[in-house]
Structure formats: C-alpha cells, structure tokens
Motif scaffolding. Structure first.
Motif, PDB file in Angstrom:
ATOM      1  N   ALA A  27      45.598 -26.038 -23.959  1.00 55.40           N
ATOM      2  CA  ALA A  27      45.404 -26.582 -25.307  1.00 55.40           C
ATOM      3  C   ALA A  27      44.757 -27.958 -25.233  1.00 55.40           C
ATOM      4  O   ALA A  27      45.158 -28.804 -24.435  1.00 55.40           O
ATOM      5  CB  ALA A  27      46.741 -26.679 -26.024  1.00 55.40           C
ATOM      6  N   LEU A  28      43.747 -28.165 -26.066  1.00 56.86           N
ATOM      7  CA  LEU A  28      43.090 -29.460 -26.170  1.00 56.86           C
ATOM      8  C   LEU A  28      43.594 -30.159 -27.423  1.00 56.86           C
ATOM      9  O   LEU A  28      43.822 -29.520 -28.449  1.00 56.86           O
ATOM     10  CB  LEU A  28      41.573 -29.290 -26.253  1.00 56.86           C
ATOM     11  CG  LEU A  28      40.903 -28.555 -25.099  1.00 56.86           C
ATOM     12  CD1 LEU A  28      39.408 -28.465 -25.341  1.00 56.86           C
ATOM     13  CD2 LEU A  28      41.199 -29.233 -23.775  1.00 56.86           C
ATOM     14  N   GLY A  29      43.755 -31.476 -27.334  1.00 54.88           N
ATOM     15  CA  GLY A  29      44.213 -32.239 -28.486  1.00 54.88           C
ATOM     16  C   GLY A  29      43.487 -33.553 -28.598  1.00 54.88           C
ATOM     17  O   GLY A  29      42.793 -33.986 -27.680  1.00 54.88           O
ATOM     18  N   ARG A  30      43.661 -34.163 -29.757  1.00 55.24           N
ATOM     19  CA  ARG A  30      43.054 -35.459 -30.026  1.00 55.24           C
ATOM     20  C   ARG A  30      44.142 -36.303 -30.689  1.00 55.24           C
ATOM     21  O   ARG A  30      44.885 -35.807 -31.533  1.00 55.24           O
ATOM     22  CB  ARG A  30      41.863 -35.263 -30.957  1.00 55.24           C
ATOM     23  CG  ARG A  30      41.050 -36.460 -31.224  1.00 55.24           C
ATOM     24  CD  ARG A  30      39.771 -36.176 -32.036  1.00 55.24           C
ATOM     25  NE  ARG A  30      39.813 -35.000 -32.879  1.00 55.24           N
ATOM     26  CZ  ARG A  30      38.873 -34.047 -32.895  1.00 55.24           C
ATOM     27  NH1 ARG A  30      37.817 -34.132 -32.108  1.00 55.24           N
ATOM     28  NH2 ARG A  30      38.954 -33.021 -33.701  1.00 55.24           N
ATOM     29  N   VAL A  31      44.229 -37.590 -30.295  1.00 54.63           N
ATOM     30  CA  VAL A  31      45.250 -38.472 -30.853  1.00 54.63           C
ATOM     31  C   VAL A  31      44.626 -39.828 -31.155  1.00 54.63           C
ATOM     32  O   VAL A  31      43.833 -40.340 -30.360  1.00 54.63           O
ATOM     33  CB  VAL A  31      46.429 -38.678 -29.862  1.00 54.63           C
ATOM     34  CG1 VAL A  31      47.481 -39.604 -30.448  1.00 54.63           C
ATOM     35  CG2 VAL A  31      47.061 -37.365 -29.462  1.00 54.63           C
ATOM     36  N   ARG A  32      45.010 -40.406 -32.276  1.00 52.62           N
ATOM     37  CA  ARG A  32      44.665 -41.793 -32.590  1.00 52.62           C
ATOM     38  C   ARG A  32      45.966 -42.572 -32.557  1.00 52.62           C
ATOM     39  O   ARG A  32      46.954 -42.173 -33.184  1.00 52.62           O
ATOM     40  CB  ARG A  32      44.017 -41.918 -33.955  1.00 52.62           C
ATOM     41  CG  ARG A  32      43.596 -43.356 -34.231  1.00 52.62           C
ATOM     42  CD  ARG A  32      42.797 -43.477 -35.532  1.00 52.62           C
ATOM     43  NE  ARG A  32      42.334 -44.824 -35.710  1.00 52.62           N
ATOM     44  CZ  ARG A  32      43.074 -45.817 -36.196  1.00 52.62           C
ATOM     45  NH1 ARG A  32      44.324 -45.605 -36.536  1.00 52.62           N
ATOM     46  NH2 ARG A  32      42.553 -47.030 -36.331  1.00 52.62           N
ATOM     47  N   LEU A  55      49.107 -24.393 -19.548  1.00 47.87           N
ATOM     48  CA  LEU A  55      49.449 -23.115 -20.187  1.00 47.87           C
ATOM     49  C   LEU A  55      50.896 -23.060 -20.644  1.00 47.87           C
ATOM     50  O   LEU A  55      51.241 -22.284 -21.542  1.00 47.87           O
ATOM     51  CB  LEU A  55      49.149 -21.958 -19.237  1.00 47.87           C
ATOM     52  CG  LEU A  55      47.667 -21.791 -18.880  1.00 47.87           C
ATOM     53  CD1 LEU A  55      47.479 -20.661 -17.879  1.00 47.87           C
ATOM     54  CD2 LEU A  55      46.824 -21.560 -20.118  1.00 47.87           C
ATOM     55  N   ASP A  56      51.767 -23.886 -20.041  1.00 46.87           N
ATOM     56  CA  ASP A  56      53.176 -23.940 -20.445  1.00 46.87           C
ATOM     57  C   ASP A  56      53.432 -24.975 -21.539  1.00 46.87           C
ATOM     58  O   ASP A  56      54.567 -25.180 -21.955  1.00 46.87           O
ATOM     59  CB  ASP A  56      54.060 -24.262 -19.235  1.00 46.87           C
ATOM     60  CG  ASP A  56      54.026 -23.160 -18.188  1.00 46.87           C
ATOM     61  OD1 ASP A  56      53.940 -21.971 -18.583  1.00 46.87           O
ATOM     62  OD2 ASP A  56      54.081 -23.489 -16.983  1.00 46.87           O
ATOM     63  N   GLY A  57      52.377 -25.670 -21.985  1.00 52.14           N
ATOM     64  CA  GLY A  57      52.520 -26.662 -23.036  1.00 52.14           C
ATOM     65  C   GLY A  57      52.850 -28.058 -22.557  1.00 52.14           C
ATOM     66  O   GLY A  57      53.121 -28.949 -23.358  1.00 52.14           O
ATOM     67  N   ASN A  58      52.834 -28.281 -21.233  1.00 54.25           N
ATOM     68  CA  ASN A  58      53.140 -29.594 -20.669  1.00 54.25           C
ATOM     69  C   ASN A  58      51.877 -30.455 -20.594  1.00 54.25           C
ATOM     70  O   ASN A  58      50.795 -29.935 -20.334  1.00 54.25           O
ATOM     71  CB  ASN A  58      53.723 -29.442 -19.266  1.00 54.25           C
ATOM     72  CG  ASN A  58      54.994 -28.634 -19.271  1.00 54.25           C
ATOM     73  OD1 ASN A  58      55.898 -28.902 -20.054  1.00 54.25           O
ATOM     74  ND2 ASN A  58      55.064 -27.629 -18.421  1.00 54.25           N
ATOM     75  N   PRO A  59      52.007 -31.786 -20.768  1.00 55.14           N
ATOM     76  CA  PRO A  59      50.839 -32.659 -20.631  1.00 55.14           C
ATOM     77  C   PRO A  59      50.212 -32.507 -19.250  1.00 55.14           C
ATOM     78  O   PRO A  59      50.919 -32.524 -18.240  1.00 55.14           O
ATOM     79  CB  PRO A  59      51.418 -34.064 -20.808  1.00 55.14           C
ATOM     80  CG  PRO A  59      52.695 -33.858 -21.551  1.00 55.14           C
ATOM     81  CD  PRO A  59      53.217 -32.521 -21.103  1.00 55.14           C
ATOM     82  N   ALA A  60      48.897 -32.336 -19.204  1.00 53.21           N
ATOM     83  CA  ALA A  60      48.207 -32.115 -17.934  1.00 53.21           C
ATOM     84  C   ALA A  60      47.205 -33.213 -17.602  1.00 53.21           C
ATOM     85  O   ALA A  60      47.039 -33.553 -16.436  1.00 53.21           O
ATOM     86  CB  ALA A  60      47.511 -30.759 -17.940  1.00 53.21           C
TER      87      ALA A  60
END
Length: 134
Positions: A27-32, A55-60
C-alpha cells in the motif's frame, strides 16, 4: 566546524491519505505533517511524506521533504530537510539538509538530523550542522 543543535518537537497535525487502496500488493500512502520545534531550533515545519506499507500492513519505507522556518541558535531563516527510510529491514533513517535551501541568516547551512522517539511518543532531535557565510 560542525555544531550540534538539540531539542524536541511535537507533531501538531498528521493528515494521512491512502493513495492506492484498491491496487494489489504493498500500500502506498501520502501524509502531510506539521511540527513545532523547541530547543536550539525554534519554529515550525511542514512535512510532505510518501510511504509504503508491506503486504501485512506494516510500515516498510518512506521518503519526505520538510521545510523548517524559524530560528536556529538565534539565526532566523528556513531550510529544507530530506528524509529517507529505505526499508523495514533495519536500515538507518537518513535525514539531511538539502544543499542550497537555507535562507536569510541560515543561508549556507548543511548537515544531518537524527530523531529519537521515546516510548511515550515524544520526539527529540540532534541537528549536526555547519553554516558557511559568504
């Protein structure tokens, strides 16, 4: 000569956005994020971060740019930091001052920033910097 600036900062806002939740794989995300600094750095910053969860939802991994504006040891100005956390396999988080981004009394700044996160969620920093003047 390198000087060490120390202090703490607080996250004053954290605004996440999932970029591609429907796509398969990581999963790719964007944060401000906005921060308020105390200590040798006094001021605020705005962070724009891109992140990857495995794939397990942990920060990579993540990359970010952060613009600080305020004072460093009494000198007013701004500069930009570049963050790079290359993975979750124990690689070291690297944060450096982007060359050529120092303004006003902080023109010519260079260096690296280390962040320590306490168990209670607080953050401290050490900015090891040089400041050349023309």
């Amino acid at each position: 000569m390198t000087t060490a600036a120390r202090g703490s900062f607080e996250l004053t806002s954290f605004e996440p956005e999932t970029v591609d939740e429907a796509d398969p794989g990581a999963a790719l995300g964007r944060v401000r994020i906005t921060k308020t600094f105390a200590g040798d750095l006094v001021g605020t910053s705005s962070v724009h971060m891109l992140s990857v969860n495995d794939l397990d939802g942990n920060p990579a991994a993540y990359v970010a740019v952060e613009r600080f504006a305020g004072e460093l040891a009494g000198r007013k100005g701004s500069f930009v930091l570049q963050h790079s956390a290359p993975g979750s396999g124990g690689e070291h988080l690297a944060i450096r001052v982007v060359a050529g981004t120092g303004s006003d009394e902080l023109a010519g700044i260079g260096g690296t920033l280390d962040i320590v996160r306490a168990e209670d969620g607080g953050h401290t920093y050490v900015l090891n910097y040089t400041l050349t003047t023309s």
